[in-house]
Design a protein around this motif. Structure first.
Motif, PDB file in Angstrom:
ATOM      1  N   ASP A   1       0.830  -1.211   0.000  1.00  9.38           N
ATOM      2  CA  ASP A   1       0.000   0.000   0.000  1.00  9.38           C
ATOM      3  C   ASP A   1       0.862   1.258   0.000  1.00  9.38           C
ATOM      4  O   ASP A   1       0.563   2.226  -0.709  1.00  9.38           O
ATOM      5  N   LYS A   2       1.928   1.247   0.780  1.00  3.23           N
ATOM      6  CA  LYS A   2       2.766   2.443   0.909  1.00  3.23           C
ATOM      7  C   LYS A   2       3.870   2.497  -0.136  1.00  3.23           C
ATOM      8  O   LYS A   2       4.169   3.569  -0.679  1.00  3.23           O
ATOM      9  N   TYR A   3       4.484   1.341  -0.443  1.00  2.00           N
ATOM     10  CA  TYR A   3       5.686   1.355  -1.268  1.00  2.00           C
ATOM     11  C   TYR A   3       5.459   0.917  -2.714  1.00  2.00           C
ATOM     12  O   TYR A   3       6.348   1.082  -3.538  1.00  2.00           O
ATOM     13  N   ALA A   4       4.284   0.399  -3.018  1.00  7.10           N
ATOM     14  CA  ALA A   4       3.956   0.062  -4.411  1.00  7.10           C
ATOM     15  C   ALA A   4       2.511   0.458  -4.708  1.00  7.10           C
ATOM     16  O   ALA A   4       1.712  -0.357  -5.163  1.00  7.10           O
ATOM     17  N   PRO A   5       2.144   1.714  -4.462  1.00  5.02           N
ATOM     18  CA  PRO A   5       0.745   2.127  -4.626  1.00  5.02           C
ATOM     19  C   PRO A   5       0.251   2.078  -6.072  1.00  5.02           C
ATOM     20  O   PRO A   5      -0.964   2.078  -6.302  1.00  5.02           O
ATOM     21  N   LEU A   6       1.179   2.060  -7.034  1.00  7.20           N
ATOM     22  CA  LEU A   6       0.767   2.016  -8.439  1.00  7.20           C
ATOM     23  C   LEU A   6       0.444   0.595  -8.895  1.00  7.20           C
ATOM     24  O   LEU A   6      -0.058   0.408 -10.006  1.00  7.20           O
ATOM     25  N   THR A   7       0.717  -0.396  -8.055  1.00 10.71           N
ATOM     26  CA  THR A   7       0.558  -1.788  -8.451  1.00 10.71           C
ATOM     27  C   THR A   7      -0.757  -2.348  -7.917  1.00 10.71           C
ATOM     28  O   THR A   7      -1.000  -2.339  -6.705  1.00 10.71           O
ATOM     29  N   SER A   8      -1.579  -2.802  -8.815  1.00 11.67           N
ATOM     30  CA  SER A   8      -2.860  -3.402  -8.431  1.00 11.67           C
ATOM     31  C   SER A   8      -3.135  -4.619  -9.299  1.00 11.67           C
ATOM     32  O   SER A   8      -2.528  -4.802 -10.362  1.00 11.67           O
ATOM     33  N   ILE A   9      -4.046  -5.459  -8.840  1.00 16.43           N
ATOM     34  CA  ILE A   9      -4.466  -6.654  -9.573  1.00 16.43           C
ATOM     35  C   ILE A   9      -5.984  -6.625  -9.667  1.00 16.43           C
ATOM     36  O   ILE A   9      -6.669  -6.574  -8.638  1.00 16.43           O
ATOM     37  N   ASP A  10      -6.492  -6.610 -10.883  1.00 17.39           N
ATOM     38  CA  ASP A  10      -7.943  -6.525 -11.106  1.00 17.39           C
ATOM     39  C   ASP A  10      -8.538  -5.334 -10.355  1.00 17.39           C
ATOM     40  O   ASP A  10      -9.642  -5.415  -9.799  1.00 17.39           O
ATOM     41  N   GLY A  11      -7.777  -4.242 -10.313  1.00 19.66           N
ATOM     42  CA  GLY A  11      -8.263  -3.023  -9.679  1.00 19.66           C
ATOM     43  C   GLY A  11      -8.104  -2.986  -8.176  1.00 19.66           C
ATOM     44  O   GLY A  11      -8.470  -1.987  -7.538  1.00 19.66           O
ATOM     45  N   VAL A  12      -7.532  -4.048  -7.583  1.00 19.66           N
ATOM     46  CA  VAL A  12      -7.354  -4.118  -6.130  1.00 19.66           C
ATOM     47  C   VAL A  12      -5.883  -3.879  -5.808  1.00 19.66           C
ATOM     48  O   VAL A  12      -5.007  -4.513  -6.404  1.00 19.66           O
ATOM     49  N   PRO A  13      -5.560  -2.977  -4.879  1.00 21.12           N
ATOM     50  CA  PRO A  13      -4.154  -2.772  -4.490  1.00 21.12           C
ATOM     51  C   PRO A  13      -3.504  -4.095  -4.119  1.00 21.12           C
ATOM     52  O   PRO A  13      -4.114  -4.939  -3.462  1.00 21.12           O
ATOM     53  N   ILE A  14      -2.244  -4.275  -4.526  1.00 19.74           N
ATOM     54  CA  ILE A  14      -1.634  -5.600  -4.437  1.00 19.74           C
ATOM     55  C   ILE A  14      -1.490  -6.106  -3.009  1.00 19.74           C
ATOM     56  O   ILE A  14      -1.652  -7.301  -2.752  1.00 19.74           O
ATOM     57  N   GLN A  15      -1.222  -5.217  -2.053  1.00 24.54           N
ATOM     58  CA  GLN A  15      -1.142  -5.685  -0.670  1.00 24.54           C
ATOM     59  C   GLN A  15      -2.479  -6.256  -0.220  1.00 24.54           C
ATOM     60  O   GLN A  15      -2.548  -7.352   0.350  1.00 24.54           O
ATOM     61  N   GLN A  16      -3.539  -5.527  -0.482  1.00 23.12           N
ATOM     62  CA  GLN A  16      -4.869  -5.994  -0.114  1.00 23.12           C
ATOM     63  C   GLN A  16      -5.215  -7.283  -0.850  1.00 23.12           C
ATOM     64  O   GLN A  16      -5.781  -8.214  -0.262  1.00 23.12           O
ATOM     65  N   TYR A  17      -4.856  -7.358  -2.125  1.00 21.02           N
ATOM     66  CA  TYR A  17      -5.165  -8.539  -2.938  1.00 21.02           C
ATOM     67  C   TYR A  17      -4.488  -9.783  -2.371  1.00 21.02           C
ATOM     68  O   TYR A  17      -5.119 -10.826  -2.161  1.00 21.02           O
ATOM     69  N   LEU A  18      -3.185  -9.677  -2.103  1.00 22.36           N
ATOM     70  CA  LEU A  18      -2.441 -10.834  -1.609  1.00 22.36           C
ATOM     71  C   LEU A  18      -2.890 -11.237  -0.209  1.00 22.36           C
ATOM     72  O   LEU A  18      -3.131 -12.426   0.064  1.00 22.36           O
ATOM     73  N   GLN A  19      -2.997 -10.273   0.687  1.00 19.99           N
ATOM     74  CA  GLN A  19      -3.380 -10.612   2.059  1.00 19.99           C
ATOM     75  C   GLN A  19      -4.786 -11.185   2.124  1.00 19.99           C
ATOM     76  O   GLN A  19      -5.043 -12.142   2.870  1.00 19.99           O
TER      77      GLN A  19
ATOM     78  N   ALA B   1      13.595 -11.495 -15.010  1.00 24.38           N
ATOM     79  CA  ALA B   1      12.754 -12.112 -13.989  1.00 24.38           C
ATOM     80  C   ALA B   1      11.334 -11.567 -14.027  1.00 24.38           C
ATOM     81  O   ALA B   1      10.511 -11.926 -13.188  1.00 24.38           O
ATOM     82  N   TRP B   2      11.062 -10.719 -15.024  1.00 21.14           N
ATOM     83  CA  TRP B   2       9.729 -10.132 -15.187  1.00 21.14           C
ATOM     84  C   TRP B   2       9.076 -10.693 -16.431  1.00 21.14           C
ATOM     85  O   TRP B   2       9.743 -10.932 -17.442  1.00 21.14           O
ATOM     86  N   LEU B   3       7.791 -10.902 -16.382  1.00 23.02           N
ATOM     87  CA  LEU B   3       7.048 -11.439 -17.518  1.00 23.02           C
ATOM     88  C   LEU B   3       7.087 -10.472 -18.702  1.00 23.02           C
ATOM     89  O   LEU B   3       7.249  -9.254 -18.514  1.00 23.02           O
ATOM     90  N   PRO B   4       6.946 -10.997 -19.927  1.00 24.70           N
ATOM     91  CA  PRO B   4       6.911 -10.121 -21.100  1.00 24.70           C
ATOM     92  C   PRO B   4       5.841  -9.039 -20.948  1.00 24.70           C
ATOM     93  O   PRO B   4       4.706  -9.319 -20.542  1.00 24.70           O
ATOM     94  N   GLY B   5       6.228  -7.820 -21.246  1.00 24.69           N
ATOM     95  CA  GLY B   5       5.288  -6.710 -21.133  1.00 24.69           C
ATOM     96  C   GLY B   5       5.159  -6.133 -19.741  1.00 24.69           C
ATOM     97  O   GLY B   5       4.446  -5.145 -19.532  1.00 24.69           O
ATOM     98  N   ARG B   6       5.844  -6.737 -18.749  1.00 23.15           N
ATOM     99  CA  ARG B   6       5.795  -6.229 -17.377  1.00 23.15           C
ATOM    100  C   ARG B   6       7.144  -5.606 -17.015  1.00 23.15           C
ATOM    101  O   ARG B   6       8.200  -6.130 -17.361  1.00 23.15           O
ATOM    102  N   GLU B   7       7.095  -4.520 -16.309  1.00 20.25           N
ATOM    103  CA  GLU B   7       8.299  -3.792 -15.927  1.00 20.25           C
ATOM    104  C   GLU B   7       8.571  -4.016 -14.451  1.00 20.25           C
ATOM    105  O   GLU B   7       7.665  -4.365 -13.680  1.00 20.25           O
ATOM    106  N   CYS B   8       9.806  -3.840 -14.051  1.00 22.18           N
ATOM    107  CA  CYS B   8      10.171  -3.936 -12.642  1.00 22.18           C
ATOM    108  C   CYS B   8       9.302  -2.981 -11.818  1.00 22.18           C
ATOM    109  O   CYS B   8       9.227  -1.776 -12.110  1.00 22.18           O
ATOM    110  N   ILE B   9       8.648  -3.520 -10.802  1.00 24.11           N
ATOM    111  CA  ILE B   9       7.780  -2.708  -9.959  1.00 24.11           C
ATOM    112  C   ILE B   9       8.545  -1.559  -9.320  1.00 24.11           C
ATOM    113  O   ILE B   9       8.041  -0.425  -9.215  1.00 24.11           O
ATOM    114  N   TRP B  10       9.781  -1.807  -8.935  1.00 25.04           N
ATOM    115  CA  TRP B  10      10.550  -0.772  -8.218  1.00 25.04           C
ATOM    116  C   TRP B  10      11.050   0.309  -9.174  1.00 25.04           C
ATOM    117  O   TRP B  10      11.195   1.468  -8.763  1.00 25.04           O
TER     118      TRP B  10
END
Length: 443
Positions: free
Chosen positions: A190-208, A301-310
């Protein structure tokens, strides 16, 4: 059913009960079918079409194992269940055959007089980053390509590395890109990767939420069993990059083999070469042996079309063809225990107790990390369940009675008496920290 009173387990008659327990079991970390042991590459990446039915043992062998464990004097089982075992086929796709199986196995344990608590087990995030626990699709959801970890040094995994496999290399994987990124996203997305989401859900919330929902599936199967004490929160959680003050430094003290810094790991994962330190271990401890250049070539180590999150979040970029670190202290302000671990423990306890109000929560924190205090009422019916290792025994895989490394000071300890005294001090210190954080909880 047991309750906790003044730091002790008590039965219905109010008598103190001493738990004599054992993990059940190590085999639960890998699928039962098709068999993919840690040294076999074939079928390793087919992570959705698997089954853990038969872990920790086939149903027709269960009575024999339970009889043997009772004969040896055990009365409690830390029953290992992995997130992958429950939800390997995809998000929200639960393996009901596995849930049916563990319901029967845990029920049978009660017939043999065992107390049981469920351990949602993980080591180094996943089998695909050299441990066990999370399903393969979690890494892919974050954009990671598990088939590229070997070439980029994002993880050293037996299945893809082959033999000879370095002894006790797995702890170093906690600081490599695959596991470190996933733990950072899980606890601090939520704090360090706020631009990253899955199906519109923030990734921390999605994974947890997927993790919690998977464990709730287990809780629903055992909530009627009085011998089930409760749940561990998560085996050996890691902060990932959270709290790292300088991404150029390899702050993780358990180093073996290739030991890239977090910054080097980010470069390698995106296909850039880097000269990394190489470490080894002997009776004198861990020592730098030299350096070597890792060149991933065309691999990432990243899928085609995906960029390093950091990179997406401005931690680094490529300038004039070369990677440049822009925010070496990007994760420095994280207070892992207070800001990230404790809220997770609270969420986990609430989810489990919605199904099993009486559940005892066995709270784990970062290995060798100091727990942060939580509210007294919030931690009612809690157990502080830390892990402790003798670093030398863990690394060498043999006990040297006259030599160790103090896990707190990281200094050598010589002499049998001093080694025993060091162990006692370390364990007493861990218990004291637990009493300060959870005053009413046994350790």
């Amino acid at each position: 059913m047991l309750t906790i009173d003044r730091g002790h387990f008590r039965d219905k008659q109010g008598r103190t009960v001493m738990l004599r327990g054992v993990n059940l079991g190590g085999s639960s970390k890998v699928p039962f079918s098709p068999p993919v042991p840690s040294h076999v590459r074939d079928g390793f990446f087919d992570h959705r079409n698997i089954s853990f039915v038969g872990r920790p043992f086939p149903a027709d062998e269960a009575r024999e194992h339970y009889r043997r464990l009772r004969h040896w004097g055990f009365n409690c089982l830390r029953f290992l269940v992995t997130w992958e075992a429950v939800e390997h086929a995809g998000p929200g796709d639960y393996d009901t055959d596995y849930l049916d199986y563990i319901e029967k196995m845990i029920d049978l344990a009660g017939q043999y007089g065992f107390y049981v608590f469920i351990d949602p087990h993980q080591d180094v995030w996943s089998r695909f980053s050299v441990g066990d626990g999370a399903p393969g699709w979690t890494l892919e959801a974050a954009g990671l390509d598990i088939s590229g970890f070997q070439a980029t040094g994002a993880a050293i995994v037996h299945n893809t590395h082959g033999d000879p496999f370095p002894r006790m290399i797995w702890p170093t994987n906690y600081n490599k890109l695959a596991a470190a990124t996933m733990f950072t996203l899980f606890f601090g997305g939520d704090k360090y990767a706020p631009l990253t989401s899955i199906d519109g859900v923030p990734i921390q919330q999605y994974l947890q939420q997927h993790y919690l929902d998977a464990m709730v599936q287990v809780a629903r199967r055992v909530k009627h069993m009085p011998h089930v004490l409760g749940f561990d929160t998560l085996n050996e959680p890691s902060p990932g990059y959270l709290g790292n003050r300088d991404l150029r430094d390899n702050f993780f003290f358990l180093r073996q083999g290739d030991a890239p810094s977090p910054w080097q790991s980010m470069q390698l994962a995106s296909g850039h070469a880097a000269e990394v330190e190489v470490w080894g271990v002997d009776l004198t401890g861990m020592r730098k042996r030299g350096t070597r250049v890792i060149d991933p070539g065309e691999e990432r180590a990243w899928l085609p079309g995906r960029e390093c999150i950091w990179r997406q979040h401005g931690v680094w970029d490529v300038r004039e063809g070369s990677p440049v670190l822009l925010r070496l202290d990007y994760f420095a302000d994280a207070d892992f225990g207070r800001q990230h671990m404790n809220p997770f423990i609270s969420s986990f306890a609430a989810a489990i107790r919605k199904e099993i109000p009486r559940a005892i929560i066995f709270a784990e924190h970062e290995v060798m990390g100091k727990p942060e205090p939580m509210g007294r009422e919030e931690t009612k019916n809690f157990v502080y369940a830390p892990h402790w290792y003798d670093p030398l025994t863990l690394t060498l895989k043999r006990y040297v009675p006259w030599l160790t490394v103090d896990s707190g000071t990281q200094k050598l300890v010589l002499g049998r008496k001093k080694v025993r005294q060091s162990f006692a001090r370390q364990l007493w210190g861990i218990k004291t920290e637990g009493q300060q954080a959870f005053p009413d909880a046994p350790t």
